[in-house]
Scaffold this active site. Structure first.
Site, PDB file in Angstrom:
ATOM      1  CB  SER A  36      95.545  18.375  86.957  1.00  0.00           C
ATOM      2  OG  SER A  36      96.799  18.069  87.549  1.00  0.00           O
ATOM      3  CG  ASP A  89     104.406  18.088  91.294  1.00  0.00           C
ATOM      4  OD1 ASP A  89     103.407  17.361  91.440  1.00  0.00           O
ATOM      5  OD2 ASP A  89     104.357  19.219  90.739  1.00  0.00           O
ATOM      6  CG  ASN A 111      94.770  14.955  94.526  1.00  0.00           C
ATOM      7  OD1 ASN A 111      94.359  14.978  95.684  1.00  0.00           O
ATOM      8  ND2 ASN A 111      95.796  15.691  94.125  1.00  0.00           N
ATOM      9  CG  HIS A 169      99.731  11.229  90.090  1.00  0.00           C
ATOM     10  ND1 HIS A 169      98.787  11.213  89.094  1.00  0.00           N
ATOM     11  CD2 HIS A 169      99.534  12.384  90.770  1.00  0.00           C
ATOM     12  CE1 HIS A 169      98.060  12.309  89.155  1.00  0.00           C
ATOM     13  NE2 HIS A 169      98.475  13.039  90.177  1.00  0.00           N
ATOM     14  CG  HIS A 225     100.680  14.278  94.822  1.00  0.00           C
ATOM     15  ND1 HIS A 225     101.069  15.418  94.156  1.00  0.00           N
ATOM     16  CD2 HIS A 225      99.535  13.859  94.226  1.00  0.00           C
ATOM     17  CE1 HIS A 225     100.201  15.688  93.194  1.00  0.00           C
ATOM     18  NE2 HIS A 225      99.254  14.759  93.218  1.00  0.00           N
TER      19      HIS A 225
HETATM   20  P1  AMP Z   1      97.096  15.820  90.433  1.00  0.00           P
HETATM   21  O1  AMP Z   1      96.541  17.211  90.590  1.00  0.00           O
HETATM   22  O2  AMP Z   1      96.941  14.993  91.649  1.00  0.00           O
HETATM   23  O3  AMP Z   1      96.591  15.169  89.180  1.00  0.00           O
HETATM   24  O4  AMP Z   1      98.658  16.029  90.300  1.00  0.00           O
HETATM   25  C1  AMP Z   1      99.317  16.220  89.090  1.00  0.00           C
HETATM   26  C2  AMP Z   1     100.673  16.760  89.422  1.00  0.00           C
HETATM   27  O5  AMP Z   1     101.499  16.620  88.283  1.00  0.00           O
HETATM   28  C3  AMP Z   1     100.686  18.250  89.802  1.00  0.00           C
HETATM   29  O6  AMP Z   1     101.198  18.385  91.122  1.00  0.00           O
HETATM   30  C4  AMP Z   1     101.600  18.874  88.743  1.00  0.00           C
HETATM   31  O7  AMP Z   1     102.417  19.884  89.280  1.00  0.00           O
HETATM   32  C5  AMP Z   1     102.404  17.681  88.279  1.00  0.00           C
HETATM   33  N1  AMP Z   1     102.941  17.768  86.945  1.00  0.00           N
HETATM   34  C6  AMP Z   1     102.295  18.183  85.817  1.00  0.00           C
HETATM   35  N2  AMP Z   1     103.098  18.073  84.748  1.00  0.00           N
HETATM   36  C7  AMP Z   1     104.283  17.567  85.199  1.00  0.00           C
HETATM   37  C8  AMP Z   1     105.520  17.228  84.572  1.00  0.00           C
HETATM   38  N3  AMP Z   1     105.710  17.383  83.255  1.00  0.00           N
HETATM   39  N4  AMP Z   1     106.525  16.735  85.351  1.00  0.00           N
HETATM   40  C9  AMP Z   1     106.350  16.594  86.681  1.00  0.00           C
HETATM   41  N5  AMP Z   1     105.194  16.887  87.336  1.00  0.00           N
HETATM   42  C10 AMP Z   1     104.181  17.378  86.596  1.00  0.00           C
END
Ligand code: AMP
Length: 117
Positions: free
Chosen positions: A98, A33, A90, A103, A105
């Site tokens: 977001s 991440d 999430n 995915h 985590h």
């Molecule tokens: P979520 O809020 O569960 O959708 O998690 C999305 C995650 O993707 C967040 O923890 C971000 O920090 C991560 N993220 C966003 N863009 C990237 C990227 N280009 N490479 C790796 N992680 C990312």
């Protein structure tokens, strides 16, 4: 459903957007991440686009099993399999989802609070 041609994690899976990939499996890719919330924070994503955990169907069973095995492999490789780790998926706005590509985590390497904030 998200337009997969415009999906960040599809681009990472395809290799057109860079990421720190730590492991791969038949159905998944694991990468760090960019905004880690703990010493270990890796995202495990399916190669085939699925919007989020609530969009999973019974037909995705093999993919899901593969992702959980990949998450366990990541935890072992990152040295947190014995100390413990959290798997989070999430869904939706209140959970701060977001990126609209499923995915997990994989979070660990410190004592994690419960319930989450
Ligand atoms: P979520 O809020 O569960 O959708 O998690 C999305 C995650 O993707 C967040 O923890 C971000 O920090 C991560 N993220 C966003 N863009 C990237 C990227 N280009 N490479 C790796 N992680 C990312």
């Amino acid at each position: 459903m998200t337009d997969v041609t415009d999906c960040l994690f599809c681009a990472i899976v395809a290799g057109t957007t860079p990421a720190d990939v730590v492991a791969r499996s038949d159905h998944g890719v694991a990468f760090r991440d960019v905004n880690p919330q703990a010493p270990v924070h890796v995202l495990v994503v399916p190669i085939r686009h699925i919007d989020h955990a609530a969009a999973v169907t019974a037909a995705d069973g093999a993919v899901l099993a593969d992702l959980f095995v990949l998450a366990r492999r990541v935890a072992e490789a990152e040295g947190v399999a014995d100390s413990g780790f959290r798997l989070v998926a999430n869904v939706g706005e209140d959970a701060a989802n977001s990126v609209p590509h499923l995915h997990l985590h994989v979070i660990g390497g410190r004592r994690l609070g419960w319930p989450p904030g």
